[in-house]
Design a protein around this motif. Structure first.
Motif, PDB file in Angstrom:
ATOM      1  N   VAL A  50       0.745  -1.279  -0.058  1.00 24.10           N
ATOM      2  CA  VAL A  50       0.148   0.116   0.054  1.00 24.10           C
ATOM      3  C   VAL A  50       0.973   1.313   0.030  1.00 24.10           C
ATOM      4  N   THR A  51       1.964   1.300   0.952  1.00 22.82           N
ATOM      5  CA  THR A  51       2.843   2.561   0.892  1.00 22.82           C
ATOM      6  C   THR A  51       3.621   2.601  -0.325  1.00 22.82           C
ATOM      7  N   THR A  52       4.016   1.667  -1.084  1.00 23.07           N
ATOM      8  CA  THR A  52       4.812   1.586  -2.298  1.00 23.07           C
ATOM      9  C   THR A  52       3.780   2.082  -3.629  1.00 23.07           C
ATOM     10  N   ARG A  53       2.487   1.637  -3.407  1.00 24.69           N
ATOM     11  CA  ARG A  53       1.665   1.971  -4.389  1.00 24.69           C
ATOM     12  C   ARG A  53       1.153   3.410  -4.435  1.00 24.69           C
ATOM     13  N   SER A  94      -8.489   4.281 -11.149  1.00 24.34           N
ATOM     14  CA  SER A  94      -7.236   3.692 -11.338  1.00 24.34           C
ATOM     15  C   SER A  94      -6.835   3.497 -12.810  1.00 24.34           C
ATOM     16  N   GLY A  95      -7.507   3.293 -13.723  1.00 22.84           N
ATOM     17  CA  GLY A  95      -6.916   3.218 -15.027  1.00 22.84           C
ATOM     18  C   GLY A  95      -6.952   4.359 -16.186  1.00 22.84           C
ATOM     19  N   ASP A  96      -7.492   5.537 -15.394  1.00 23.22           N
ATOM     20  CA  ASP A  96      -7.413   6.618 -16.470  1.00 23.22           C
ATOM     21  C   ASP A  96      -7.340   7.973 -15.659  1.00 23.22           C
ATOM     22  N   ILE A 110      -3.738   1.635  -5.521  1.00 24.80           N
ATOM     23  CA  ILE A 110      -3.122   2.039  -4.392  1.00 24.80           C
ATOM     24  C   ILE A 110      -3.350   0.382  -3.318  1.00 24.80           C
ATOM     25  N   PHE A 111      -4.457  -0.052  -3.393  1.00 25.55           N
ATOM     26  CA  PHE A 111      -4.726  -1.472  -2.567  1.00 25.55           C
ATOM     27  C   PHE A 111      -4.468  -2.665  -3.016  1.00 25.55           C
ATOM     28  N   GLY A 112      -4.634  -2.662  -4.252  1.00 29.06           N
ATOM     29  CA  GLY A 112      -4.271  -4.115  -4.991  1.00 29.06           C
ATOM     30  C   GLY A 112      -5.731  -4.444  -5.347  1.00 29.06           C
ATOM     31  N   LYS A 117     -12.840   0.681  -0.550  1.00 29.73           N
ATOM     32  CA  LYS A 117     -14.095  -0.456  -0.439  1.00 29.73           C
ATOM     33  C   LYS A 117     -13.467  -1.651  -0.443  1.00 29.73           C
ATOM     34  N   THR A 118     -14.200  -2.682   0.264  1.00 28.82           N
ATOM     35  CA  THR A 118     -13.832  -3.988   0.401  1.00 28.82           C
ATOM     36  C   THR A 118     -12.404  -4.504   1.120  1.00 28.82           C
ATOM     37  N   HIS A 119     -11.699  -3.271   1.346  1.00 29.06           N
ATOM     38  CA  HIS A 119     -10.242  -3.585   2.051  1.00 29.06           C
ATOM     39  C   HIS A 119     -10.347  -3.244   3.357  1.00 29.06           C
ATOM     40  N   PRO A 120      -9.627  -4.220   4.196  1.00 29.15           N
ATOM     41  CA  PRO A 120      -9.919  -3.995   5.580  1.00 29.15           C
ATOM     42  C   PRO A 120      -9.065  -2.985   6.133  1.00 29.15           C
ATOM     43  N   ALA A 121      -9.292  -2.427   7.315  1.00 29.49           N
ATOM     44  CA  ALA A 121      -9.035  -1.346   8.241  1.00 29.49           C
ATOM     45  C   ALA A 121      -7.548  -1.297   8.283  1.00 29.49           C
ATOM     46  N   ASP A 122      -6.885  -2.343   8.357  1.00 35.38           N
ATOM     47  CA  ASP A 122      -5.273  -2.226   8.470  1.00 35.38           C
ATOM     48  C   ASP A 122      -4.696  -1.815   7.262  1.00 35.38           C
ATOM     49  N   ALA A 123      -5.381  -2.182   6.150  1.00 33.25           N
ATOM     50  CA  ALA A 123      -4.922  -1.458   4.860  1.00 33.25           C
ATOM     51  C   ALA A 123      -5.082   0.290   4.599  1.00 33.25           C
ATOM     52  N   VAL A 124      -6.170   0.677   5.138  1.00 38.98           N
ATOM     53  CA  VAL A 124      -6.408   2.089   5.321  1.00 38.98           C
ATOM     54  C   VAL A 124      -5.460   2.713   6.456  1.00 38.98           C
ATOM     55  N   GLU A 125      -5.112   1.938   7.416  1.00 37.35           N
ATOM     56  CA  GLU A 125      -4.125   2.492   8.703  1.00 37.35           C
ATOM     57  C   GLU A 125      -2.835   2.340   7.985  1.00 37.35           C
TER      58      GLU A 125
END
Length: 236
Positions: free
Chosen positions: A15-18, A207-209, A227-229, A47-55
């Motif tokens: 996440v940090t890298t992206r 993401s694509g445009d 960002i999140f994959g 959306k659909t990604h967990p809180a730890d990804a947001v953190e």
């Protein structure tokens, strides 16, 4: 996903890298067309990604996030908003009128004001609660019958009704171009419409445009996968 621990968590590291790559791309694209990169707000779509990804994104300095569903955001963001008071949360998915109360309480920006009935419900709830999240009108730039949004020819009248009769804080426009069409023409249409109507915020590009959207004057780009994959698609 295989459970991992601590600093070896591959999802967190990516996440940090992206996020850094997306920020760099926005800055370079803005510079290439004479825009200040500070005029473009990156909305990280979690959306659909967990809180730890947001953190992880919060730890990297990201403060603006987008969610599609009120219920999912309710489970993820109240605690994060308490810990990060400068976090700004945008609703970027369709809003049902029975979820308006929760949406007004939780979100700072509602990007999907797409019909008169929703405008009425939002005005009523804002009057009751005293909370006034900014609103963007979703424009159906491709005039697709299956898609939500106000047709371009009706935006001016809808904006006037939202502002003058209902007193809604409408600050901009958003669009999602048809998947099978070149997005540039839709971005150009939306940016020109916002300029003509005196609206400062233009949310377009994903993401694509998003680079194309920046070139056409986007003030907000909504970027998730880059960002999140890819999304885990949890069971409903």
């Amino acid at each position: 996903m295989t459970p991992t621990q601590g600093t070896d968590h591959p999802h967190a590291a990516s996440v940090t890298t992206r996020l850094a790559e997306v920020r760099r791309s926005i800055a370079e694209t803005a510079a290439s067309c004479g825009r200040d990169s500070g005029a473009v707000t990156l909305v990280a779509v979690s959306k659909t990604h967990p809180a730890d990804a947001v953190e992880e994104a919060l730890a990297a300095g990201q403060r603006v996030f987008g969610e599609n569903r009120v219920q999912e955001a309710k489970g993820k963001f109240p605690d994060l908003k308490t810990r990060f008071p400068d976090l700004e949360l945008h609703l970027i998915g369709p809003l049902q009128t029975n979820k308006v109360k929760d949406a007004v309480a939780l979100f700072d920006v509602i990007q999907t004001l797409d019909r008169p009935r929703l405008a009425e419900a939002l005005a009523e709830e804002m009057a009751k609660s005293g909370r006034r999240p900014r609103c963007l009108i979703e424009v159906n730039t491709g005039e697709e019958p299956q898609k939500a949004g106000i047709p371009p020819a009706e935006v001016e009248a809808f904006l006037a009704d939202c502002r003058d009769r209902l007193g809604l804080p409408v600050t901009g426009l958003m669009c999602i171009p048809p998947v099978d069409e070149e997005p540039a023409m839709h971005f150009a249409l939306l940016a020109e419409m916002a300029r003509r109507l005196g609206l400062a915020e233009v949310s377009m590009g994903m993401s694509g445009d998003f680079e194309t959207a920046v070139r056409f004057g986007a003030t907000h780009v909504r970027v998730g996968t880059a960002i999140f994959g890819s999304r885990p698609y949890p069971a409903a």
